[in-house]
Scaffold this active site. Structure first.
Site, PDB file in Angstrom:
ATOM      1  NE  ARG A   1      -4.059  -1.725   0.103  1.00  0.00           N
ATOM      2  CZ  ARG A   1      -4.190  -3.106  -0.358  1.00  0.00           C
ATOM      3  NH1 ARG A   1      -3.154  -3.622  -0.602  1.00  0.00           N
ATOM      4  NH2 ARG A   1      -5.188  -3.553   0.000  1.00  0.00           N
TER       5      ARG A   1
ATOM      6  CD  GLU B   1      -5.930   0.723   2.211  1.00  0.00           C
ATOM      7  OE1 GLU B   1      -5.770  -0.234   2.508  1.00  0.00           O
ATOM      8  OE2 GLU B   1      -6.734   0.979   1.317  1.00  0.00           O
TER       9      GLU B   1
ATOM     10  CB  SER C   1      -8.941  -1.530   4.015  1.00  0.00           C
ATOM     11  OG  SER C   1      -9.186  -2.975   3.625  1.00  0.00           O
TER      12      SER C   1
HETATM   13  N1  EPU Z   1     -10.916 -11.092   9.672  1.00  0.00           N
HETATM   14  C1  EPU Z   1     -11.590 -10.854  11.016  1.00  0.00           C
HETATM   15  N2  EPU Z   1     -12.564 -10.184  11.243  1.00  0.00           N
HETATM   16  C2  EPU Z   1     -13.082  -9.530  10.409  1.00  0.00           C
HETATM   17  C3  EPU Z   1     -12.794  -9.746   9.011  1.00  0.00           C
HETATM   18  C4  EPU Z   1     -11.586 -10.407   8.884  1.00  0.00           C
HETATM   19  O1  EPU Z   1     -10.977 -11.424  12.110  1.00  0.00           O
HETATM   20  O2  EPU Z   1     -14.266  -8.927  10.334  1.00  0.00           O
HETATM   21  C5  EPU Z   1      -9.655 -11.600   9.820  1.00  0.00           C
HETATM   22  C6  EPU Z   1      -9.542 -13.069   9.186  1.00  0.00           C
HETATM   23  O3  EPU Z   1      -9.209 -13.935   9.725  1.00  0.00           O
HETATM   24  C7  EPU Z   1      -9.238 -13.066   7.632  1.00  0.00           C
HETATM   25  C8  EPU Z   1      -8.404 -11.861   7.843  1.00  0.00           C
HETATM   26  O4  EPU Z   1      -8.865 -10.976   8.925  1.00  0.00           O
HETATM   27  O5  EPU Z   1      -8.538 -14.278   7.318  1.00  0.00           O
HETATM   28  C9  EPU Z   1      -7.963 -11.103   6.628  1.00  0.00           C
HETATM   29  O6  EPU Z   1      -9.178 -10.732   6.004  1.00  0.00           O
HETATM   30  P1  EPU Z   1      -9.478 -10.309   4.549  1.00  0.00           P
HETATM   31  O7  EPU Z   1      -9.180 -11.482   3.882  1.00  0.00           O
HETATM   32  O8  EPU Z   1     -10.879 -10.059   4.368  1.00  0.00           O
HETATM   33  O9  EPU Z   1      -8.518  -9.510   4.126  1.00  0.00           O
HETATM   34  P2  EPU Z   1      -7.957  -7.864   4.941  1.00  0.00           P
HETATM   35  O10 EPU Z   1      -6.433  -8.186   5.273  1.00  0.00           O
HETATM   36  O11 EPU Z   1      -8.806  -7.442   5.870  1.00  0.00           O
HETATM   37  C10 EPU Z   1      -7.155  -6.846   2.946  1.00  0.00           C
HETATM   38  C11 EPU Z   1      -7.123  -5.812   1.893  1.00  0.00           C
HETATM   39  C12 EPU Z   1      -8.330  -5.351   1.244  1.00  0.00           C
HETATM   40  C13 EPU Z   1      -8.409  -6.681   0.242  1.00  0.00           C
HETATM   41  C14 EPU Z   1      -8.464  -8.176   1.037  1.00  0.00           C
HETATM   42  C15 EPU Z   1      -8.628  -9.342   0.188  1.00  0.00           C
HETATM   43  C16 EPU Z   1      -5.730  -4.190   3.431  1.00  0.00           C
HETATM   44  C17 EPU Z   1      -5.510  -3.186   4.236  1.00  0.00           C
HETATM   45  N3  EPU Z   1      -6.902  -4.500   2.929  1.00  0.00           N
HETATM   46  O12 EPU Z   1      -8.043  -6.933   3.728  1.00  0.00           O
HETATM   47  O13 EPU Z   1      -8.095  -4.302   0.296  1.00  0.00           O
HETATM   48  O14 EPU Z   1      -9.732  -6.675  -0.549  1.00  0.00           O
HETATM   49  O15 EPU Z   1      -7.291  -8.077   1.957  1.00  0.00           O
HETATM   50  O16 EPU Z   1      -7.309  -9.320  -0.310  1.00  0.00           O
HETATM   51  O17 EPU Z   1      -4.472  -4.723   3.023  1.00  0.00           O
HETATM   52  C18 EPU Z   1      -8.826  -1.909   0.639  1.00  0.00           C
HETATM   53  O18 EPU Z   1      -7.529  -1.959   0.818  1.00  0.00           O
HETATM   54  O19 EPU Z   1      -9.579  -1.076   0.694  1.00  0.00           O
HETATM   55  C19 EPU Z   1      -9.196  -3.399   0.514  1.00  0.00           C
HETATM   56  C20 EPU Z   1     -10.352  -3.721   0.800  1.00  0.00           C
END
Ligand code: EPU
Length: 338
Positions: free
Chosen positions: A164, A332, A236
């Site tokens: 990012r 972010e 995010s």
């Molecule tokens: N999780 C929780 N609670 C929640 C949601 C998720 O505990 O309410 C945990 C789960 O264990 C899950 C982990 O968090 O395995 C990761 O969640 P997720 O796969 O949804 O990904 P994220 O790390 O929250 C990142 C990006 C997103 C992107 C997703 C999918 C960042 C800041 N965000 O989110 O990007 O869509 O991965 O690859 O890196 C964005 O940047 O705006 C964005 C949406």
């Protein structure tokens, strides 16, 4: 070029906050942009470059000038048996570009389907999702220097991409306006299915193809993330923190279930969503702002929130995570003014 004054920002930010900008300059061609930077330079400061407003939180009226690049056009620049280099104008909607690549049988961007925003912001943020980051497909970035209107080309290494992050958010922040981005895409499917439930969703749809990866990503996103057209949000809100392995192991002693991913030697990336959920924020509402019930990393406008409502909620969340885990969450989303 089109200049508007006293413009409502409601349709220029995906939180749909009702503020006013003193002036918006819409830039339709690269020539108009270089001319503006070379000759005029008389806009009211502060000046700010706005893409689709999908990663922004306004906290008040913007008493300055917004530059809004709207360059279009997708061109094939070069091709061989294996790869095609295309270029796309900064103003193109990101998902329209991804759809175009998939329709043309090109692989590389399919995991980044449905990310809100425009092409010009994609290198700035190094957008990423489902195991892929846009830096893996970017060949070079064309930008205009705001101080003198000259064109500069940044090769992929010169963009200094990280999670990012790029040079456009760091050392060169506020100095360049991105005009076109060049992507190197593969003619053969170069699929990445290792993230979360992606493989299962592709399997459910049928063959492992670029089309099905796009469909699967769209299905997963629609199921989990709120549509900004219906519920104001900016994806995010925080970055996933990267912490020393030692600290991660200490936290794991009390929270064995904490997801953790190796980011670099001795450094672990932890999902901010998990930390926020552990602090009890998931699905919570504070006045007109809230935390999405299906994903704790998404802050939402429940209707009539102000920028401050959302900002103050984000500060409360940071405070809880700091107190409980001793981890400082970094936003972010860009806050204006910050
Ligand atoms: N999780 C929780 N609670 C929640 C949601 C998720 O505990 O309410 C945990 C789960 O264990 C899950 C982990 O968090 O395995 C990761 O969640 P997720 O796969 O949804 O990904 P994220 O790390 O929250 C990142 C990006 C997103 C992107 C997703 C999918 C960042 C800041 N965000 O989110 O990007 O869509 O991965 O690859 O890196 C964005 O940047 O705006 C964005 C949406």
């Amino acid at each position: 070029m089109k200049i508007e004054e006293n413009v409502s920002l409601k349709n220029y930010n995906t939180f749909h906050l009702e503020y006013i900008a003193d002036c918006i300059i819409h830039l339709f061609t690269e020539k108009a942009t270089t001319d503006l930077f070379r000759k005029d330079h008389r806009w009211k400061e502060p000046m700010f470059i706005l893409g689709s407003g999908s990663n922004l939180l306004f906290r008040g009226d913007f008493r300055g000038t917004i530059l809004h690049p709207r360059f279009g056009g997708i061109e094939i620049e070069s091709e061989n048996n294996d790869h095609v280099v295309i270029s796309a104008g900064a103003g193109i909607n990101w998902d329209d570009l991804v759809e175009w690549t998939v329709e043309n049988g090109l692989s590389g961007l399919e995991n980044l389907s449905l990310i809100p925003g425009c092409v010009g912001a994609s290198p700035v943020q190094n957008i990423g999702a489902y195991g892929r980051e846009v830096r893996e497909s970017i060949e070079k970035v064309e930008a205009v220097s705001i101080s003198d209107g000259t064109f500069t080309v940044f090769s992929n290494p010169e963009c200094e991409f990280r999670y990012r992050y790029s040079i456009f958010k760091g050392r060169e922040k506020g100095r360049y306006l991105v005009t076109r981005v060049y992507f190197r895409l593969s003619r053969k499917p170069d699929l990445m299915l290792d993230y979360g439930m992606l493989k299962d969703e592709v399997k459910r749809l049928g063959a492992e193809s670029v089309h099905n990866v796009r469909k699967a990503v769209i299905n997963i996103r629609r199921n989990k993330l709120p549509d900004p057209d219906q519920t104001g949000n900016a994806g995010s809100f925080f970055k996933n923190p990267v912490i020393p392995e030692k600290q991660a192991l200490e936290i794991k002693r009390n929270y064995a279930m904490m997801p953790a991913f190796l980011e670099s030697e001795g450094m672990i990336k932890v999902p901010a969503a998990w930390l926020i959920e552990q602090c009890g924020w998931k699905g919570k509402r504070v006045g007109n702002a809230g935390v999405h019930e299906k994903h704790a990393l998404i802050l939402i406008n429940l209707g009539n929130a102000t920028g401050d409502d959302i900002f103050l909620l984000s500060e409360e969340i940071r405070k809880s995570v700091k107190e409980k885990f001793d981890i400082g969450l970094e936003r972010e989303v860009e806050v204006i003014p910050n």
